[in-house]
Design a protein around this motif. Sequence first.
Motif, mmCIF file in Angstrom:
data_model
loop_
_atom_site.group_PDB
_atom_site.id
_atom_site.type_symbol
_atom_site.label_atom_id
_atom_site.label_comp_id
_atom_site.label_asym_id
_atom_site.label_seq_id
_atom_site.Cartn_x
_atom_site.Cartn_y
_atom_site.Cartn_z
ATOM 1 N N ARG A 17 0.826 -1.208 0.000
ATOM 2 C CA ARG A 17 0.000 0.000 0.000
ATOM 3 C C ARG A 17 0.858 1.255 0.000
ATOM 4 O O ARG A 17 0.526 2.252 -0.667
ATOM 5 C CB ARG A 17 -0.933 -0.009 1.221
ATOM 6 N N ALA A 18 1.950 1.253 0.737
ATOM 7 C CA ALA A 18 2.834 2.415 0.778
ATOM 8 C C ALA A 18 3.446 2.688 -0.594
ATOM 9 O O ALA A 18 3.548 3.849 -1.027
ATOM 10 C CB ALA A 18 3.938 2.196 1.812
ATOM 11 N N LYS A 19 3.851 1.633 -1.293
ATOM 12 C CA LYS A 19 4.447 1.815 -2.617
ATOM 13 C C LYS A 19 3.412 2.287 -3.630
ATOM 14 O O LYS A 19 3.712 3.131 -4.492
ATOM 15 C CB LYS A 19 5.078 0.490 -3.073
ATOM 16 N N VAL A 20 2.189 1.778 -3.546
ATOM 17 C CA VAL A 20 1.121 2.240 -4.441
ATOM 18 C C VAL A 20 0.829 3.716 -4.195
ATOM 19 O O VAL A 20 0.677 4.505 -5.141
ATOM 20 C CB VAL A 20 -0.161 1.399 -4.249
ATOM 21 N N ALA A 21 0.761 4.121 -2.931
ATOM 22 C CA ALA A 21 0.515 5.535 -2.603
ATOM 23 C C ALA A 21 1.635 6.428 -3.135
ATOM 24 O O ALA A 21 1.393 7.558 -3.574
ATOM 25 C CB ALA A 21 0.385 5.698 -1.087
ATOM 26 N N GLU A 22 2.865 5.916 -3.106
ATOM 27 C CA GLU A 22 4.010 6.682 -3.607
ATOM 28 C C GLU A 22 3.969 6.828 -5.127
ATOM 29 O O GLU A 22 4.197 7.918 -5.665
ATOM 30 C CB GLU A 22 5.306 5.983 -3.194
ATOM 31 N N ASP A 23 3.665 5.746 -5.827
ATOM 32 C CA ASP A 23 3.701 5.769 -7.290
ATOM 33 C C ASP A 23 2.422 6.303 -7.920
ATOM 34 O O ASP A 23 2.448 6.778 -9.069
ATOM 35 C CB ASP A 23 3.960 4.354 -7.821
ATOM 36 N N TYR A 24 1.303 6.205 -7.195
ATOM 37 C CA TYR A 24 0.009 6.641 -7.736
ATOM 38 C C TYR A 24 -0.710 7.561 -6.736
ATOM 39 O O TYR A 24 -1.794 7.236 -6.249
ATOM 40 C CB TYR A 24 -0.867 5.428 -8.040
ATOM 41 N N PRO A 25 -0.134 8.734 -6.446
ATOM 42 C CA PRO A 25 -0.749 9.628 -5.453
ATOM 43 C C PRO A 25 -2.143 10.108 -5.852
ATOM 44 O O PRO A 25 -2.980 10.400 -4.983
ATOM 45 C CB PRO A 25 0.241 10.799 -5.358
ATOM 46 N N ALA A 26 -2.409 10.163 -7.158
ATOM 47 C CA ALA A 26 -3.715 10.645 -7.628
ATOM 48 C C ALA A 26 -4.838 9.654 -7.344
ATOM 49 O O ALA A 26 -6.018 9.991 -7.508
ATOM 50 C CB ALA A 26 -3.661 10.945 -9.125
ATOM 51 N N TRP A 27 -4.493 8.433 -6.910
ATOM 52 C CA TRP A 27 -5.519 7.418 -6.678
ATOM 53 C C TRP A 27 -6.189 7.532 -5.313
ATOM 54 O O TRP A 27 -7.139 6.802 -5.045
ATOM 55 C CB TRP A 27 -4.897 6.025 -6.795
ATOM 56 N N ALA A 28 -5.719 8.384 -4.455
ATOM 57 C CA ALA A 28 -6.239 8.438 -3.082
ATOM 58 C C ALA A 28 -7.754 8.610 -3.060
ATOM 59 O O ALA A 28 -8.469 7.901 -2.324
ATOM 60 C CB ALA A 28 -5.557 9.549 -2.296
ATOM 61 N N ASP A 29 -8.276 9.521 -3.868
ATOM 62 C CA ASP A 29 -9.720 9.758 -3.880
ATOM 63 C C ASP A 29 -10.464 8.577 -4.483
ATOM 64 O O ASP A 29 -11.510 8.155 -3.971
ATOM 65 C CB ASP A 29 -10.043 11.034 -4.661
ATOM 66 N N TYR A 30 -9.935 8.021 -5.577
ATOM 67 C CA TYR A 30 -10.562 6.852 -6.190
ATOM 68 C C TYR A 30 -10.655 5.700 -5.185
ATOM 69 O O TYR A 30 -11.699 5.043 -5.062
ATOM 70 C CB TYR A 30 -9.753 6.382 -7.399
ATOM 71 N N LEU A 31 -9.568 5.428 -4.479
ATOM 72 C CA LEU A 31 -9.555 4.310 -3.533
ATOM 73 C C LEU A 31 -10.533 4.553 -2.395
ATOM 74 O O LEU A 31 -11.183 3.614 -1.907
ATOM 75 C CB LEU A 31 -8.140 4.107 -3.000
ATOM 76 N N LYS A 32 -10.659 5.788 -1.976
ATOM 77 C CA LYS A 32 -11.641 6.134 -0.935
ATOM 78 C C LYS A 32 -13.058 5.850 -1.423
ATOM 79 O O LYS A 32 -13.889 5.264 -0.721
ATOM 80 C CB LYS A 32 -11.500 7.598 -0.528
ATOM 81 N N ARG A 33 -13.361 6.275 -2.646
ATOM 82 C CA ARG A 33 -14.698 6.054 -3.209
ATOM 83 C C ARG A 33 -14.975 4.590 -3.472
ATOM 84 O O ARG A 33 -16.108 4.103 -3.288
ATOM 85 C CB ARG A 33 -14.848 6.873 -4.487
ATOM 86 N N ILE A 34 -13.954 3.847 -3.888
ATOM 87 C CA ILE A 34 -14.115 2.393 -4.056
ATOM 88 C C ILE A 34 -14.448 1.750 -2.714
ATOM 89 O O ILE A 34 -15.333 0.879 -2.613
ATOM 90 C CB ILE A 34 -12.834 1.773 -4.654
ATOM 91 N N ASP A 35 -13.764 2.161 -1.672
ATOM 92 C CA ASP A 35 -14.005 1.614 -0.337
ATOM 93 C C ASP A 35 -15.420 1.891 0.146
ATOM 94 O O ASP A 35 -15.997 1.117 0.925
ATOM 95 C CB ASP A 35 -12.987 2.183 0.657
ATOM 96 N N GLU A 36 -16.016 2.987 -0.319
ATOM 97 C CA GLU A 36 -17.358 3.392 0.115
ATOM 98 C C GLU A 36 -18.469 2.604 -0.594
ATOM 99 O O GLU A 36 -19.636 2.672 -0.174
ATOM 100 C CB GLU A 36 -17.554 4.881 -0.136
ATOM 101 N N VAL A 37 -18.131 1.879 -1.655
ATOM 102 C CA VAL A 37 -19.138 1.066 -2.356
ATOM 103 C C VAL A 37 -19.644 -0.028 -1.430
ATOM 104 O O VAL A 37 -18.865 -0.767 -0.849
ATOM 105 C CB VAL A 37 -18.558 0.450 -3.635
ATOM 106 N N GLN A 38 -20.956 -0.112 -1.281
ATOM 107 C CA GLN A 38 -21.565 -1.124 -0.399
ATOM 108 C C GLN A 38 -22.224 -2.231 -1.210
ATOM 109 O O GLN A 38 -22.671 -2.023 -2.315
ATOM 110 C CB GLN A 38 -22.612 -0.463 0.505
#
Length: 328
Positions: free
Chosen positions: A307-328
């Motif tokens: 997860r740390a390496k993904v955050a480093e290489d793809y910083p623009a994904w933070a919002d996408y990953l948050k919204r994906i996590d919110e899918v119920q």
Amino acid sequence: MKPLWTALTAAGLATLVALPASADVTLRYAHVGAEGEGQTRFAEELAKRIEERTDGRVTIEVFPNSQLGNLSEMLDAVRIGAIQMAHHDFSSLDRFYEDVAVFNAPYAYRGMDHAMKATAPGSPVLDEINEKLIENAGIRIVGNFYRGARHLTARYPVYSPADMAGKKFRGVPIQLWSTMLEGMGAIPTPVEISEIMPALMTGLVEGQENPLNNIIARKMYEANKYLMLTGHMESVLAVFVNEDAWEGIPDEDRAIMEEVLKEVGQESLDWYRDSEADEIAFLKEQGVTVIDEAAGLKLDEFREAVRAKVAEDYPAWADYLKRIDEVQ
């Protein structure tokens, strides 16, 4: 032999793309899966049901096992319309829009059901990214299916990222796989799936990662006698089409195709649930040592490092990953 699509003339391509709405439709469907894999079963079942339910108005000709070219060639062929349909990892489409690879982000889902919901048409994140794909490449994601959690295999036992340091591990020839393997401590070594067994057998790479079904179908256990149940990716594959070909299908038949895509995609979850225990038992019978948390596998270390390496290489994904996590 050259892939079929490379031999098509410009005139032929125009005919393939501009499918007349009034005529019966035949679609070429390509993928890289081998016989015995769940993805091969998916494509065959999809084709069978669509032909039945459209009373033969839509025929899908399935070409498995890279018959129409390797991954890169297949993607280009769908973009220009020489192949109308295909499936592969979402991240394979990142050459057309980088952020589509977020759906393959390691440790992004709570489980298989969440992964399927978040990556299906109708998911807000998927629909948003789909518009970019259509705009940039004329490709639309029309379905998804579950292939299984991805796990590590190796020539030696692995318990933590420290055990992979400085070792070459095969990755899908896509940047996200390099990011993930670097996070695991390894040296990423891109190898096409059709060449994976020679790479494993010769020691070009020390190991690889794939769903259980694929490990068995391609007999990777003959070269790698250790299986680590890292479950680092929920492997959901995208089914995608050439947009012009899709729009050329009559509305009624397109609606039937969408219904069947959803239906067979959901059934793929049951295929995995029904087969997982048997697949692990089979691998043990082949002399494979299975390493899970009870046997000392340090999943938390893998999760945190990747997860740390993904955050480093793809910083623009933070919002996408948050919204994906919110899918119920």
